[in-house]
Write a protein that holds these residues in place. Sequence first.
Motif, PDB file in Angstrom:
ATOM      1  N   HIS A   9       4.358  19.598 -19.388  1.00 27.82           N
ATOM      2  CA  HIS A   9       3.713  19.064 -20.588  1.00 27.82           C
ATOM      3  C   HIS A   9       3.907  20.033 -21.757  1.00 27.82           C
ATOM      4  O   HIS A   9       5.046  20.267 -22.172  1.00 27.82           O
ATOM      5  CB  HIS A   9       2.240  18.742 -20.312  1.00 27.82           C
ATOM      6  CG  HIS A   9       1.648  17.804 -21.319  1.00 27.82           C
ATOM      7  ND1 HIS A   9       2.200  16.567 -21.573  1.00 27.82           N
ATOM      8  CD2 HIS A   9       0.586  17.927 -22.147  1.00 27.82           C
ATOM      9  CE1 HIS A   9       1.470  15.969 -22.515  1.00 27.82           C
ATOM     10  NE2 HIS A   9       0.502  16.779 -22.881  1.00 27.82           N
TER      11      HIS A   9
ATOM     12  N   HIS B  88      -4.698  23.335 -29.901  1.00 27.86           N
ATOM     13  CA  HIS B  88      -5.742  22.415 -30.363  1.00 27.86           C
ATOM     14  C   HIS B  88      -6.582  21.974 -29.180  1.00 27.86           C
ATOM     15  O   HIS B  88      -6.281  22.300 -28.031  1.00 27.86           O
ATOM     16  CB  HIS B  88      -5.158  21.242 -31.152  1.00 27.86           C
ATOM     17  CG  HIS B  88      -4.309  20.290 -30.376  1.00 27.86           C
ATOM     18  ND1 HIS B  88      -3.063  20.618 -29.884  1.00 27.86           N
ATOM     19  CD2 HIS B  88      -4.516  18.990 -30.016  1.00 27.86           C
ATOM     20  CE1 HIS B  88      -2.553  19.579 -29.259  1.00 27.86           C
ATOM     21  NE2 HIS B  88      -3.407  18.568 -29.311  1.00 27.86           N
TER      22      HIS B  88
ATOM     23  N   ASP C 231      -5.262  17.775 -22.945  1.00 29.20           N
ATOM     24  CA  ASP C 231      -3.930  18.073 -22.417  1.00 29.20           C
ATOM     25  C   ASP C 231      -3.350  19.372 -23.003  1.00 29.20           C
ATOM     26  O   ASP C 231      -2.167  19.679 -22.763  1.00 29.20           O
ATOM     27  CB  ASP C 231      -2.973  16.894 -22.613  1.00 29.20           C
ATOM     28  CG  ASP C 231      -2.748  16.517 -24.054  1.00 29.20           C
ATOM     29  OD1 ASP C 231      -3.734  16.463 -24.830  1.00 29.20           O
ATOM     30  OD2 ASP C 231      -1.589  16.269 -24.427  1.00 29.20           O
ATOM     31  N   HIS C 232      -4.186  20.135 -23.722  1.00 28.66           N
ATOM     32  CA  HIS C 232      -3.785  21.453 -24.246  1.00 28.66           C
ATOM     33  C   HIS C 232      -4.843  22.508 -23.901  1.00 28.66           C
ATOM     34  O   HIS C 232      -4.516  23.563 -23.383  1.00 28.66           O
ATOM     35  CB  HIS C 232      -3.539  21.380 -25.759  1.00 28.66           C
ATOM     36  CG  HIS C 232      -2.442  20.420 -26.072  1.00 28.66           C
ATOM     37  ND1 HIS C 232      -1.154  20.817 -26.342  1.00 28.66           N
ATOM     38  CD2 HIS C 232      -2.430  19.057 -26.070  1.00 28.66           C
ATOM     39  CE1 HIS C 232      -0.395  19.740 -26.505  1.00 28.66           C
ATOM     40  NE2 HIS C 232      -1.150  18.658 -26.341  1.00 28.66           N
TER      41      HIS C 232
ATOM     42  N   ASP D  65       1.119  19.835 -30.910  1.00 30.38           N
ATOM     43  CA  ASP D  65       1.336  18.394 -31.100  1.00 30.38           C
ATOM     44  C   ASP D  65       1.472  18.172 -32.594  1.00 30.38           C
ATOM     45  O   ASP D  65       0.566  18.512 -33.364  1.00 30.38           O
ATOM     46  CB  ASP D  65       0.132  17.595 -30.596  1.00 30.38           C
ATOM     47  CG  ASP D  65       0.112  17.429 -29.090  1.00 30.38           C
ATOM     48  OD1 ASP D  65       1.018  17.944 -28.408  1.00 30.38           O
ATOM     49  OD2 ASP D  65      -0.845  16.776 -28.593  1.00 30.38           O
TER      50      ASP D  65
ATOM     51  N   HIS E 139       6.197  18.095 -24.118  1.00 32.40           N
ATOM     52  CA  HIS E 139       5.289  16.961 -24.358  1.00 32.40           C
ATOM     53  C   HIS E 139       5.986  15.610 -24.163  1.00 32.40           C
ATOM     54  O   HIS E 139       5.917  14.725 -25.015  1.00 32.40           O
ATOM     55  CB  HIS E 139       4.695  17.064 -25.783  1.00 32.40           C
ATOM     56  CG  HIS E 139       3.301  16.516 -25.899  1.00 32.40           C
ATOM     57  ND1 HIS E 139       3.051  15.199 -26.177  1.00 32.40           N
ATOM     58  CD2 HIS E 139       2.080  17.111 -25.791  1.00 32.40           C
ATOM     59  CE1 HIS E 139       1.731  15.017 -26.241  1.00 32.40           C
ATOM     60  NE2 HIS E 139       1.129  16.154 -26.001  1.00 32.40           N
TER      61      HIS E 139
HETATM   62 MN    MN Z   1      -0.998  16.509 -26.504  1.00 30.92          MN
END
Ligand code: MN
Length: 231
Positions: A11, A51, A55-56, A143, A193
């Motif tokens: 990711h 951020h 997913d981060h 992102d 990503h």
């Molecule tokens: Mn993301």
Amino acid sequence: MSSVKVNYLGHSAFSIEHDGTTVLIDPFLTGNPKASADAADIKADAILVTHGHQDHLGDTAAIALRTGAPIATVVEIAAELADELGTEHPIYDPNIGGTIDFDWGWAQWVPAWHTSTTPRGTVNTPAGIVINIGGKTIYHLGDTALFSDLALPGQRHSLDLALIPIGGHYTMDRHDAVRAATLVGAPLVVPTHYNTFPPIETDASAFADAVAAEGNATVTVLDPGQSLELQ
Ligand code: MN
Ligand code: NI
């Protein structure tokens, strides 16, 4: 000077190793179907977070508690983590434009065009992070959509590597990412990503071919668990 090793964990997650120091970025491992590492035993001497999306932010708190690693992330997320981990845990709270100095190098938070709220509901401004370690400078775009100011970090810093999202839907797609690679200006690009979830499935080798056709950068596609060395 020994080399800098960049490990792709799946990711948007990377670990960067130099001289026995491991810098972890966006460690979303638990619940990540493509994760190549386990939050329970991964090494970290610092954790940098672009951020607050899950997913981060991912396993940041758990890894920080286990390892004692300092965390650096934008001020609103930093405040939430200080509540969660206790004020004795080392947490740096830059805002966009700020640079944090570490004993291994530095990291600067730069703009990204995105939105962000943490799973606990804290609204925060997303960022990219420019990281200097072992004499190498790496720009993790976080992102973001395509926007022209992606060119600014490379005007100040001599970039060695850019980590660019290509999956579309939540970020720029692989076509916009070709333009981003040109704007950023790093000689080497690793796509991030994508292919983690169905909405962000894309063709990384087509991205690599399109960047090569532009003639400004080389793309290295890493599968989760693979790494490259910056000499
Ligand atoms: Mn993301
Ligand atoms: Ni996000």
